[in-house]
Design a protein around this motif. Structure first.
Motif, short mmCIF file in Angstrom:
data_model
loop_
_atom_site.label_atom_id
_atom_site.label_comp_id
_atom_site.label_asym_id
_atom_site.label_seq_id
_atom_site.Cartn_x
_atom_site.Cartn_y
_atom_site.Cartn_z
N PRO A 131 2.19 -2.35 13.76
CA PRO A 131 3.37 -3.15 14.10
C PRO A 131 3.77 -4.07 12.95
O PRO A 131 2.92 -4.57 12.21
CB PRO A 131 2.90 -3.97 15.32
CG PRO A 131 1.76 -3.19 15.88
CD PRO A 131 1.09 -2.54 14.72
N ASN A 132 5.05 -4.30 12.80
CA ASN A 132 5.55 -5.18 11.75
C ASN A 132 5.47 -6.63 12.22
O ASN A 132 6.12 -7.00 13.20
CB ASN A 132 7.00 -4.81 11.42
CG ASN A 132 7.54 -5.60 10.24
OD1 ASN A 132 6.87 -6.47 9.69
ND2 ASN A 132 8.77 -5.30 9.85
N LEU A 154 0.29 3.41 10.31
CA LEU A 154 1.48 2.70 10.78
C LEU A 154 1.04 1.64 11.78
O LEU A 154 0.41 1.94 12.79
CB LEU A 154 2.45 3.67 11.44
CG LEU A 154 3.81 3.12 11.86
CD1 LEU A 154 4.62 2.73 10.64
CD2 LEU A 154 4.56 4.16 12.69
N ARG A 209 4.17 0.43 7.26
CA ARG A 209 3.37 1.57 6.79
C ARG A 209 2.47 1.08 5.66
O ARG A 209 2.95 0.61 4.64
CB ARG A 209 4.28 2.70 6.32
CG ARG A 209 3.54 3.98 5.95
CD ARG A 209 4.51 5.13 5.82
NE ARG A 209 5.54 4.88 4.82
CZ ARG A 209 6.72 5.50 4.80
NH1 ARG A 209 7.01 6.39 5.74
NH2 ARG A 209 7.60 5.23 3.86
N VAL A 245 9.23 0.18 7.53
CA VAL A 245 9.95 1.36 8.00
C VAL A 245 10.43 1.06 9.42
O VAL A 245 9.98 0.09 10.05
CB VAL A 245 9.05 2.61 7.98
CG1 VAL A 245 8.65 2.97 6.56
CG2 VAL A 245 7.80 2.41 8.83
N PRO A 246 11.37 1.85 9.94
CA PRO A 246 11.88 1.55 11.29
C PRO A 246 10.80 1.46 12.36
O PRO A 246 10.93 0.70 13.32
CB PRO A 246 12.84 2.72 11.55
CG PRO A 246 13.29 3.14 10.20
CD PRO A 246 12.10 2.95 9.31
N GLU A 247 9.70 2.22 12.19
CA GLU A 247 8.66 2.24 13.22
C GLU A 247 7.68 1.07 13.11
O GLU A 247 6.87 0.86 14.01
CB GLU A 247 7.87 3.56 13.14
CG GLU A 247 8.70 4.81 13.35
CD GLU A 247 9.45 5.25 12.10
OE1 GLU A 247 10.28 6.17 12.21
OE2 GLU A 247 9.21 4.67 11.01
N GLY A 248 7.72 0.33 11.99
CA GLY A 248 6.79 -0.78 11.82
C GLY A 248 6.47 -1.00 10.35
O GLY A 248 7.34 -0.98 9.49
#
Length: 402
Positions: free
Chosen positions: A46-47, A44, A77, A72-75
């Motif tokens: 950062p986006n 994972l 994947r 994904v919401p966290e960045g």
């Protein structure tokens, strides 16, 4: 169908460039305690937002590694396959992007959606089809092993001379249970329930995996919905056998849902008749060392059913993930060819009517089951099944940095 971001490249490392917003984002994969032959890994990061090319990974030697990325919401994947990682080795990648004008397509895992089924093709060859209409439940059929033969039984989809024709509800590869709020979803009797496909949430192809994500309604014989499931199937681009992840979450959307204590369940496979123990030349082996008939009703981290298909030994190994409900699961694995993981049938498995292996999901709640299916050449020892399970249970360490 919306394809995943994908790319296989040949000799184009000179056109890789850093992604604005990533800086010099690196990912390290570390084999701390064992070797890893071929294992999917996920990191994972950062986006970075919108990019102008295709994301790949660049090794310290300048080689480009295909990957697939999912927002994904966290960045972001990122998933790729690590091959031949030795104990103590650290492999570091830089996240880069490539101008897709220079892309050279290679071996991909593709989905082909036709009415009622989705074919899964690896390098252009059929692996299986996910069939979601025309039967009381979704199922995968046929399943083609790494030697080119069908490793699951054809019946009842086809009648083939020499195959057994018992248990017509054993449709190659499926998920169901014989007592859900008193409704039988395992058999296909007139009074049984049905698992009805509602919609696909994702159909994705790529160089690393193809993904099928669907929503399904469990409907009783009275037409009333009992519960629903969300299932995800991932089919990986591997060379040492076939690798598939199956995850299913049962949701109690209509009120409490009780999975009753019965041996008739739950994640099922019906192996090719030539592989079964009774009438074929096959064998069963569990991670706890139980063999053939003694494996039935026992707990184990994994179980393998193997035998000849077209005169070549192949096997189907099923791994139960540590996060699955009631891990390690019990195995409803029969010498006549049924191969099922069932965490509920305790009073049958232990021959004790005082036991109750049922479980009630409260209204609004859910439970999840996760499995990896490894279809391999040879017997469990020669195929490295124990090592493949270890890679699933304890994947390499992932470190993300700059």
């Amino acid at each position: 169908m919306r394809p995943s971001i994908f790319l296989l490249l040949l000799l184009v490392s000179t056109i890789a460039f850093e992604i604005p917003g990533f800086g010099k984002q690196t990912i390290s994969v570390v084999a701390e305690e064992t070797d890893y032959n071929e294992v999917p890994v996920t990191a994972l990061v950062p986006n970075p937002g919108k990019t102008s090319g295709v994301i790949v990974l660049k090794t310290s030697k300048g080689e480009l590694v295909p990957c697939q990325s999912e927002v994904v919401p966290e960045g972001l994947r990122i998933t790729w396959i690590v091959r031949n990682l030795k104990k103590g080795e650290r492999r570091t990648y830089t996240v880069v992007q490539v101008d897709d004008r220079f892309a050279v397509p290679g071996k991909l895992v593709r989905l082909r959606d036709t009415e009622g089924s989705v074919a899964v093709l690896i390098g252009g060859s059929l692996f299986t089809s996910y069939i979601y209409t025309g039967a009381p439940k979704p199922y995968c059929y046929p399943i083609i092993g790494p030697s080119g033969g069908r490793v699951t039984r054809n019946y009842p989809m086809q009648v083939v001379p020499g195959e057994t024709t018992d248990h017509p509800h054993h449709r190659s590869f499926w998920f169901a249970h014989g007592d859900v709020n008193g409704v039988d979803f395992w058999s296909e009797k007139p009074e049984a329930g049905k698992i009805v496909h509602r919609k696909f949430e994702a159909l994705e192809s790529g160089p690393v995996f193809a993904k099928i994500c669907s929503l399904n309604d469990w409907v009783g014989p009275d037409g009333k919905k009992v519960c629903e499931d969300k299932r995800e199937l991932r089919f990986y681009n591997t060379s040492s056998g076939r690798l598939m992840d199956f995850e299913i979450t049962i949701r109690a959307t209509e009120g409490p849902v009780k999975f009753g204590d019965t041996k008739e369940g739950t994640m099922g496979i019906r192996v090719a008749s030539s592989m079964d123990v009774d009438k074929g030349q096959g064998h069963i082996l569990s991670s706890r060392g139980e063999k053939d008939g003694s494996a039935w009703g026992k707990q184990a981290e994994w179980c393998d059913y193997y035998g000849p298909v077209n005169a070549k030994t192949v096997g189907i190994a099923v791994f139960d993930h540590s996060s699955s409900f009631r891990h390690p699961t019990y195995w409803h694995v029969r010498t006549y060819g049924l191969f099922a993981a069932n965490p509920f049938g305790l009073h049958d498995f232990k021959n004790d009517k005082k036991l109750d292996g049922s479980h009630t999901i409260p209204a609004g709640g859910e439970i999840t089951f996760r499995y990896r299916i490894f279809i391999h050449k040879g017997d469990p020892d020669s195929a490295g099944v124990a090592a493949a399970y270890s890679a699933y249970a304890n994947p390499p360490k992932i470190e993300v940095g700059e």
